[in-house]
Design an enzyme around this catalytic site. Structure first.
Site, mmCIF file in Angstrom:
data_model
loop_
_atom_site.group_PDB
_atom_site.id
_atom_site.type_symbol
_atom_site.label_atom_id
_atom_site.label_comp_id
_atom_site.label_asym_id
_atom_site.label_seq_id
_atom_site.Cartn_x
_atom_site.Cartn_y
_atom_site.Cartn_z
ATOM 1 C CE LYS A 38 7.615 3.657 -5.874
ATOM 2 N NZ LYS A 38 6.384 4.157 -5.269
ATOM 3 C CG ASP A 47 8.975 4.822 -1.930
ATOM 4 O OD1 ASP A 47 9.279 5.566 -0.982
ATOM 5 O OD2 ASP A 47 7.903 4.907 -2.563
ATOM 6 N N GLY A 111 2.099 6.328 -6.794
ATOM 7 C CA GLY A 111 0.959 7.225 -6.613
ATOM 8 C C GLY A 111 -0.307 6.471 -6.268
HETATM 9 N N1 LIG Z 1 1.443 3.680 9.682
HETATM 10 C C1 LIG Z 1 2.397 4.618 9.622
HETATM 11 N N2 LIG Z 1 3.229 4.802 10.678
HETATM 12 C C2 LIG Z 1 4.200 5.753 10.646
HETATM 13 N N3 LIG Z 1 4.422 6.565 9.611
HETATM 14 C C3 LIG Z 1 3.625 6.423 8.529
HETATM 15 C C4 LIG Z 1 2.583 5.451 8.480
HETATM 16 N N4 LIG Z 1 1.978 5.534 7.276
HETATM 17 C C5 LIG Z 1 2.600 6.519 6.615
HETATM 18 N N5 LIG Z 1 3.596 7.053 7.346
HETATM 19 C C6 LIG Z 1 4.524 8.135 6.950
HETATM 20 O O1 LIG Z 1 3.858 8.952 5.994
HETATM 21 C C7 LIG Z 1 4.749 9.312 4.937
HETATM 22 C C8 LIG Z 1 4.230 8.803 3.604
HETATM 23 O O2 LIG Z 1 4.201 7.369 3.657
HETATM 24 P P1 LIG Z 1 4.786 6.483 2.467
HETATM 25 O O3 LIG Z 1 6.107 6.978 2.024
HETATM 26 O O4 LIG Z 1 4.697 5.066 2.922
HETATM 27 O O5 LIG Z 1 3.684 6.806 1.353
HETATM 28 P P2 LIG Z 1 3.570 6.220 -0.134
HETATM 29 O O6 LIG Z 1 2.138 5.981 -0.371
HETATM 30 O O7 LIG Z 1 4.497 5.079 -0.274
HETATM 31 O O8 LIG Z 1 4.081 7.463 -1.000
HETATM 32 P P3 LIG Z 1 4.610 7.448 -2.535
HETATM 33 O O9 LIG Z 1 3.395 7.698 -3.365
HETATM 34 O O10 LIG Z 1 5.588 8.574 -2.543
HETATM 35 O O11 LIG Z 1 5.261 6.124 -2.791
HETATM 36 C C9 LIG Z 1 6.114 8.740 5.320
HETATM 37 O O12 LIG Z 1 6.859 9.686 6.024
HETATM 38 C C10 LIG Z 1 5.739 7.569 6.215
HETATM 39 O O13 LIG Z 1 6.780 7.201 7.086
HETATM 40 MG MG LIG Z 2 6.076 4.840 -1.567
#
Ligand SMILES: Nc1ncnc2c1ncn2[C@@H]1O[C@H](COP(=O)(O)OP(=O)(O)OP(=O)(O)O)[C@@H](O)[C@H]1O
Ligand SMILES: [Mg+2]
Length: 232
Positions: A38, A47, A111
């Site tokens: 990351k 992350d 993002g």
């Molecule tokens: N398939 C899934 N099962 C369980 N929880 C999920 C799932 N997808 C997303 N979430 C939950 O939704 C939230 C956002 O997910 P995540 O942190 O992976 O997003 P991201 O796209 O990586 O965000 P960022 O832009 O901040 O990096 C978290 O709390 C994550 O655990």
């Molecule tokens: Mg993320």
């Protein structure tokens, strides 16, 4: 030579980290020496810490995440507030240097695809430069067909060649959730579209959910990943 998988999305908070963690663990459990980065983090390194665990602590946190900004903003905005500037060459150099440490090198973006990333480059330029195989993550709720089509149209044709789409099951389904995959499949080859289940909290370094494993296997087939590296 290692190859690159770039995990991007339609937005922040759509499940990129959730997917990257699951993919990294699943590949490693299946004999593929995947590593995950990351490189640009804003606000905190949560992350990167999750990715560190997913690869069994193989890479140090500072390697997984060499650039961290104080404010929870798009990388370009957060960097400017601190008077910092990340050169695309430095970013690419770091990602390429990781290629000696694992295969594939999975990179979680910051993002959505067009979130402001660097002064002169955003994720599409990075994807093109690395010839990375792209995964677009989206939350399977009302509006997702429009969002994925927009992101898809912002990828270059060569970047689309191996690209896959993952529709994350939301915490609460809406009236569109059950129909979005088929609707999106009217515009984009349905073989590239994968519904990903809501995961229980993953314990002990294993993806327990058989459904998730099946989806990860299909995504990897689409990306051309086989144990030991990428095909194609
Ligand atoms: N398939 C899934 N099962 C369980 N929880 C999920 C799932 N997808 C997303 N979430 C939950 O939704 C939230 C956002 O997910 P995540 O942190 O992976 O997003 P991201 O796209 O990586 O965000 P960022 O832009 O901040 O990096 C978290 O709390 C994550 O655990
Ligand atoms: Mg993320």
């Amino acid at each position: 030579m290692s190859q690159y998988v770039f995990v991007t999305g339609t937005d922040t908070g759509v499940g990129k980290t959730e997917f990257t963690v699951a993919l990294t663990r699943w590949l490693r459990a299946n004999g593929c020496p995947a590593v995950a980065l990351k490189p640009l983090a804003s606000g905190d390194r949560g992350d990167a810490v999750r990715l560190e665990r997913a690869q069994d602590g193989l890479l140090p946190l500072d390697w997984i995440n060499p650039w961290v900004f104080e404010r929870a903003l798009a990388p370009l905005a957060a960097a400017r507030l601190e008077g910092r500037r990340v050169a695309i060459d430095a970013l690419i150099h770091h990602i390429r240097a990781t290629a000696g440490l694992g295969d594939p090198v999975i990179v979680e973006g910051a993002g959505g695809l067009l979130s402001p990333m660097l002064e002169k480059a955003d994720a599409p330029e990075l994807i093109a430069e690395l010839k990375a195989r792209t995964v677009v993550i989206a939350s399977n709720r009302l509006g997702v067909v429009n969002q994925v089509r927009l992101v898809w149209s912002a990828l270059s044709a060569p970047s689309r060649k191996w690209a896959q789409i993952v529709l994350m099951e939301p915490a609460r389904a809406d009236d569109s959730t059950g129909a979005n995959e088929a609707m999106l499949g009217e515009y984009i080859d349905p073989r590239r579209i994968h519904g990903f289940p809501r995961l229980r909290k993953v314990r002990a370094g294993k993806v327990r959910d058989a459904e998730a494993a099946r989806v990860l296997s299909a995504v990897c087939r689409g990306l051309g990943i086989r144990a030991g590296g990428l095909g194609g």
